[in-house]
Write a protein that holds these residues in place. Structure first.
Motif, PDB file in Angstrom:
ATOM      1  N   TYR A   1     -17.058   8.364   5.578  1.00 12.00           N
ATOM      2  CA  TYR A   1     -17.431   6.977   5.344  1.00 12.00           C
ATOM      3  C   TYR A   1     -18.913   6.890   5.045  1.00 12.00           C
ATOM      4  N   HIS A   2     -19.296   5.799   4.405  1.00 13.71           N
ATOM      5  CA  HIS A   2     -20.710   5.441   4.297  1.00 13.71           C
ATOM      6  C   HIS A   2     -20.810   3.927   4.364  1.00 13.71           C
ATOM      7  N   LEU A   3     -22.025   3.431   4.572  1.00 17.03           N
ATOM      8  CA  LEU A   3     -22.267   1.998   4.651  1.00 17.03           C
ATOM      9  C   LEU A   3     -22.852   1.521   3.330  1.00 17.03           C
ATOM     10  N   ARG A   4     -22.162   0.605   2.694  1.00 19.36           N
ATOM     11  CA  ARG A   4     -22.645   0.044   1.434  1.00 19.36           C
ATOM     12  C   ARG A   4     -23.660  -1.052   1.716  1.00 19.36           C
ATOM     13  N   ASP A   5     -24.797  -0.976   1.046  1.00 15.96           N
ATOM     14  CA  ASP A   5     -25.852  -1.957   1.233  1.00 15.96           C
ATOM     15  C   ASP A   5     -25.354  -3.341   0.828  1.00 15.96           C
ATOM     16  N   LEU A   6     -25.603  -4.325   1.687  1.00 19.99           N
ATOM     17  CA  LEU A   6     -25.137  -5.685   1.421  1.00 19.99           C
ATOM     18  C   LEU A   6     -26.137  -6.491   0.612  1.00 19.99           C
ATOM     19  N   GLY A   7     -27.311  -5.915   0.384  1.00 22.63           N
ATOM     20  CA  GLY A   7     -28.293  -6.607  -0.429  1.00 22.63           C
ATOM     21  C   GLY A   7     -28.948  -7.792   0.246  1.00 22.63           C
ATOM     22  N   ASP A   8     -28.898  -7.818   1.589  1.00 19.24           N
ATOM     23  CA  ASP A   8     -29.502  -8.952   2.300  1.00 19.24           C
ATOM     24  C   ASP A   8     -30.753  -8.548   3.073  1.00 19.24           C
ATOM     25  N   GLY A   9     -31.372  -7.440   2.668  1.00 18.00           N
ATOM     26  CA  GLY A   9     -32.607  -7.013   3.328  1.00 18.00           C
ATOM     27  C   GLY A   9     -32.323  -6.044   4.463  1.00 18.00           C
TER      28      GLY A   9
ATOM     29  N   ILE B   1     -14.634   3.781   3.085  1.00 19.77           N
ATOM     30  CA  ILE B   1     -13.936   5.021   3.420  1.00 19.77           C
ATOM     31  C   ILE B   1     -13.741   5.836   2.151  1.00 19.77           C
ATOM     32  N   THR B   2     -14.015   7.141   2.236  1.00 18.63           N
ATOM     33  CA  THR B   2     -13.867   8.031   1.095  1.00 18.63           C
ATOM     34  C   THR B   2     -13.022   9.235   1.482  1.00 18.63           C
ATOM     35  N   GLY B   3     -12.592   9.987   0.465  1.00 17.29           N
ATOM     36  CA  GLY B   3     -11.867  11.220   0.710  1.00 17.29           C
ATOM     37  C   GLY B   3     -10.358  11.055   0.634  1.00 17.29           C
ATOM     38  N   PRO B   4      -9.612  12.108   0.996  1.00 12.69           N
ATOM     39  CA  PRO B   4      -8.144  12.083   0.893  1.00 12.69           C
ATOM     40  C   PRO B   4      -7.477  10.994   1.715  1.00 12.69           C
ATOM     41  N   ALA B   5      -8.153  10.476   2.756  1.00 17.49           N
ATOM     42  CA  ALA B   5      -7.549   9.431   3.584  1.00 17.49           C
ATOM     43  C   ALA B   5      -7.260   8.162   2.791  1.00 17.49           C
ATOM     44  N   VAL B   6      -7.993   7.939   1.709  1.00 14.45           N
ATOM     45  CA  VAL B   6      -7.769   6.749   0.888  1.00 14.45           C
ATOM     46  C   VAL B   6      -6.379   6.820   0.283  1.00 14.45           C
ATOM     47  N   ALA B   7      -5.604   5.753   0.491  1.00 13.30           N
ATOM     48  CA  ALA B   7      -4.217   5.736   0.031  1.00 13.30           C
ATOM     49  C   ALA B   7      -4.142   5.742  -1.491  1.00 13.30           C
ATOM     50  N   ALA B   8      -2.917   5.914  -2.005  1.00 10.49           N
ATOM     51  CA  ALA B   8      -2.722   6.043  -3.452  1.00 10.49           C
ATOM     52  C   ALA B   8      -3.097   4.768  -4.195  1.00 10.49           C
ATOM     53  N   GLY B   9      -2.982   3.623  -3.526  1.00  2.00           N
ATOM     54  CA  GLY B   9      -3.346   2.369  -4.172  1.00  2.00           C
ATOM     55  C   GLY B   9      -2.377   1.262  -3.827  1.00  2.00           C
ATOM     56  N   TYR B  10      -2.587   0.105  -4.447  1.00  3.52           N
ATOM     57  CA  TYR B  10      -1.670  -1.024  -4.311  1.00  3.52           C
ATOM     58  C   TYR B  10      -0.597  -0.926  -5.395  1.00  3.52           C
ATOM     59  N   LEU B  11       0.623  -1.200  -5.028  1.00  4.47           N
ATOM     60  CA  LEU B  11       1.702  -1.300  -6.007  1.00  4.47           C
ATOM     61  C   LEU B  11       1.888  -2.773  -6.341  1.00  4.47           C
TER      62      LEU B  11
ATOM     63  N   VAL C   1       0.849  -1.191   0.000  1.00  2.00           N
ATOM     64  CA  VAL C   1       0.000   0.000   0.000  1.00  2.00           C
ATOM     65  C   VAL C   1       0.888   1.246   0.000  1.00  2.00           C
ATOM     66  N   LEU C   2       0.560   2.206  -0.853  1.00  2.42           N
ATOM     67  CA  LEU C   2       1.303   3.462  -0.962  1.00  2.42           C
ATOM     68  C   LEU C   2       0.518   4.564  -0.271  1.00  2.42           C
ATOM     69  N   VAL C   3       1.154   5.230   0.703  1.00  6.52           N
ATOM     70  CA  VAL C   3       0.471   6.216   1.541  1.00  6.52           C
ATOM     71  C   VAL C   3       1.092   7.590   1.326  1.00  6.52           C
ATOM     72  N   ARG C   4       0.241   8.612   1.252  1.00  6.69           N
ATOM     73  CA  ARG C   4       0.685   9.988   1.049  1.00  6.69           C
ATOM     74  C   ARG C   4       0.895  10.692   2.391  1.00  6.69           C
ATOM     75  N   PRO C   5       1.745  11.725   2.425  1.00  5.76           N
ATOM     76  CA  PRO C   5       2.050  12.398   3.704  1.00  5.76           C
ATOM     77  C   PRO C   5       0.930  13.296   4.222  1.00  5.76           C
ATOM     78  N   GLY C   6       0.195  13.982   3.339  1.00  6.80           N
ATOM     79  CA  GLY C   6      -0.811  14.936   3.800  1.00  6.80           C
ATOM     80  C   GLY C   6      -1.884  14.312   4.683  1.00  6.80           C
ATOM     81  N   PRO C   7      -2.537  13.239   4.237  1.00  6.26           N
ATOM     82  CA  PRO C   7      -3.551  12.601   5.090  1.00  6.26           C
ATOM     83  C   PRO C   7      -2.980  12.058   6.400  1.00  6.26           C
ATOM     84  N   LEU C   8      -1.733  11.571   6.359  1.00  8.06           N
ATOM     85  CA  LEU C   8      -1.117  11.080   7.596  1.00  8.06           C
ATOM     86  C   LEU C   8      -0.941  12.220   8.588  1.00  8.06           C
TER      87      LEU C   8
END
Length: 577
Positions: free
Chosen positions: A301-309, A326-336, A143-150
């Protein structure tokens, strides 16, 4: 640092370094790093606990060079993969006096030489560090992490935990776990003292308590395992304790909130360490569960519906259940990866990260339920094992609980072979003399605490749907844990006793088997099998034992109709051939 240059910055077992000296050490290393490692290139840091690794980490931040911790205790193949993917050419190592120097990466970690990093040039903006997931849900990922959110996460921790120059933080997490980032940085950015000791002094239990007392620790971030296994003493100077890395239980809140402000933290490696943090927890408000807390850092953050009622309503209003996203700048740059950088989000746009964690939102508070990959299908029902564990932990005298799916012979089960509709304690519908062997998966609960299994079963039967009540309630003296502080579920399966074949009489063999099938080790002949926890699958196992003991035409109906175990064992001499 400027306001308190002579204050203690880092303390080890045999050395204390002031901020004035630490500033010089980190600047010297930053200068060396700037001269030897080009901008954007990763430097490796040997993950040996001590002053040197902390100096190298802060020096890398000052030089604005991304870093990755490399632990020589990990396999050669693991370190070689990290070096290869990140293009690491230089490694920071510590001398015995704590000074840091740069050297070539060991040849064993780059047998074919070190080429350029895989696709790092495609990442927008500056990187801070790379961290590898534990691999508990598959292969470890980089996982690649940026300095600003940290920086935002650290700033919030300093404020919420009241970290100041008079604070002392124990550096608990291994350097290859991202939890170390917050504990190191909230300390050194606030002018507090970071206490760095070898792992032997951090062993949960009496050793950890002695360390906390001896070094006057005021701030501690640690795992549920450590908090469960350690009893706080009267000489502690703790002010703030943070539970991280796993579900926090009510018993832990009750124990540790008596000596310090206890907080619960939640986050993911892919979302910059920590996303949620509670204020000081009140035991009286945590009896039905421990919340995950409020947002920290630059994320939402938000809760994604699991589709189980829709989730059922409870007192105080409806409950919303879903996967934490999780959404927003906290999300890391991605997987390398070997194919380059793979940003997070369904469209690969880096806007969100699906954690795989199921949570409930009730009365405005978010509560952890279970990981999606820990959901199981048992006898036609889909179950969240974490929901059952939480309910077990609400019982009197239960400290911790782990629920697994196993076959009644003690091996792991898939849970998908049993017929639908045969609930946990509802053997109805399994009539006839059906042969044993089919649908023999069971919910097994291993729990820590003094709770009597009979009383615990009554608690669960009043709080859970019948199909969610574990067939086996097995009390243990201790739970096994992996090196990263997670419960070792595979090792748990070896804790169940298998002694019925060594019992000397048929009656003793039946009672021993019933004890293993239900967890009631003191079962007596006056007990009803189903009142102890017997279910359709364990009925088949009991029928098999009766046949082995000579009652060749024993069937499920015989067990169903028996008012107690005596009614079964009394027939053994008469029905045996």
């Amino acid at each position: 640092m400027r306001e308190h240059p002579d204050a203690d910055a880092v303390r080890t077992a045999d050395r204390t370094v002031s901020y004035r000296e630490f500033d010089k050490l980190t600047q010297v290393f930053a200068d060396d790093l700037g001269a030897e490692v080009p901008p954007g290139a990763f430097v490796g840091i040997e993950a040996a606990r001590g002053l040197g690794a902390i100096t190298a980490m802060i020096g890398a931040l000052r030089a604005r060079r991304p870093f990755v911790f490399l632990d020589s205790r990990d396999s050669v193949a693991s370190n070689a993969e990290k070096v290869k993917v990140l293009g690491v050419r230089r490694l920071a190592r510590s001398r015995d006096d704590g000074d840091v120097y740069l050297t070539d990466v060991p040849q064993a970690w780059c047998p074919d030489g070190t080429g350029p990093a895989y696709g790092l040039s495609a990442v927008e903006g500056e990187l801070c560090y790379a961290i590898h997931t534990s691999g508990s849900t598959g292969e470890p990922k980089c996982v690649l992490v940026r300095p600003g959110p940290l920086a935002a996460v650290v700033r919030d921790h300093v404020e919420r935990l009241s970290v100041g120059p008079d604070a002392r933080t124990l550096q608990f997490a291994r350097l290859t776990f991202d939890g170390c980032m917050t504990e190191i940085l909230w300390t050194l950015t606030a002018g507090a003292c970071l206490v760095v000791l070898d792992e032997a002094r951090l062993a949960p239990g009496a050793e950890l308590r002695d360390t906390l007392e001896r070094f006057g620790i005021t701030h501690l971030k640690t795992t549920p395992f450590a908090l469960t296994a350690t009893e706080p003493g009267g000489a502690l100077r703790l002010r703030h304790v943070i539970n991280g890395g796993g579900a926090c239980r009510s018993a832990v809140v009750a124990k540790w909130s008596a000596v310090a402000a206890l907080h619960n933290a939640y986050g993911a490696t892919e979302t910059t360490v920590c996303n949620l943090l509670t204020g000081p927890l009140d035991p009286a408000r945590c009896r039905a569960g421990v919340p995950l807390g409020d947002l920290v850092g630059e994320g939402a953050y938000h809760l994604r519906d699991l589709g189980d009622g829709a989730a059922p309503a409870e007192a105080g209003g409806p409950v919303r259940r879903g996967e934490i996203v999780i959404t927003g700048p906290a999300v890391a740059a991605g997987y390398l990866t070997g194919d380059g950088v793979r940003p997070f989000g369904p469209a690969g746009d880096g806007t969100e990260y699906r954690t795989g964690d199921v949570a409930e939102l009730r009365d405005g508070e978010l509560y952890f339920v279970e990981r999606l990959d820990h959901q199981v299908k048992l006898r036609g029902y889909r179950l969240d094992l974490g929901e059952i564990e939480n309910t077990v932990c609400r019982a009197e005298a239960v400290v911790e609980a782990v629920v697994t799916v196993e076959s009644h012979d003690g091996t792991g089960g898939t849970g998908d072979d049993a017929p639908a509709g045969t609930g946990s304690n509802a053997p109805a519908g399994t009539g006839g003399n059906a042969p044993p062997g089919a649908g023999d998966d069971a919910l097994v609960c291993y729990y820590l605490g003094a709770a009597d299994p009979r009383e615990l079963r009554r608690h669960l039967e009043g709080a859970l749907d019948p199909y969610k009540v574990p067939s086996v309630l097995h009390r243990v003296e201790a739970l096994p844990y992996t090196p990263n502080g997670k419960v070792d579920r595979d090792a748990l399966r070896g804790l169940r006793t298998r002694g019925e074949d060594t019992a000397s009489t048929p009656v003793q063999q039946v009672l021993t088997l019933v004890g293993r099938l239900t967890g009631i080790g003191d079962a007596v002949l006056d007990d009803n099998f189903y009142a102890l926890g017997g279910d359709s699958a364990s009925t088949l196992r009991l029928v098999t034992k009766l046949r082995e003991l000579g009652w060749l035409d024993a069937g499920v109906r015989d067990v169903l109709r028996a008012r107690d175990l005596r009614a079964l064992t009394d027939q053994l001499p008469q029905r045996s051939v």
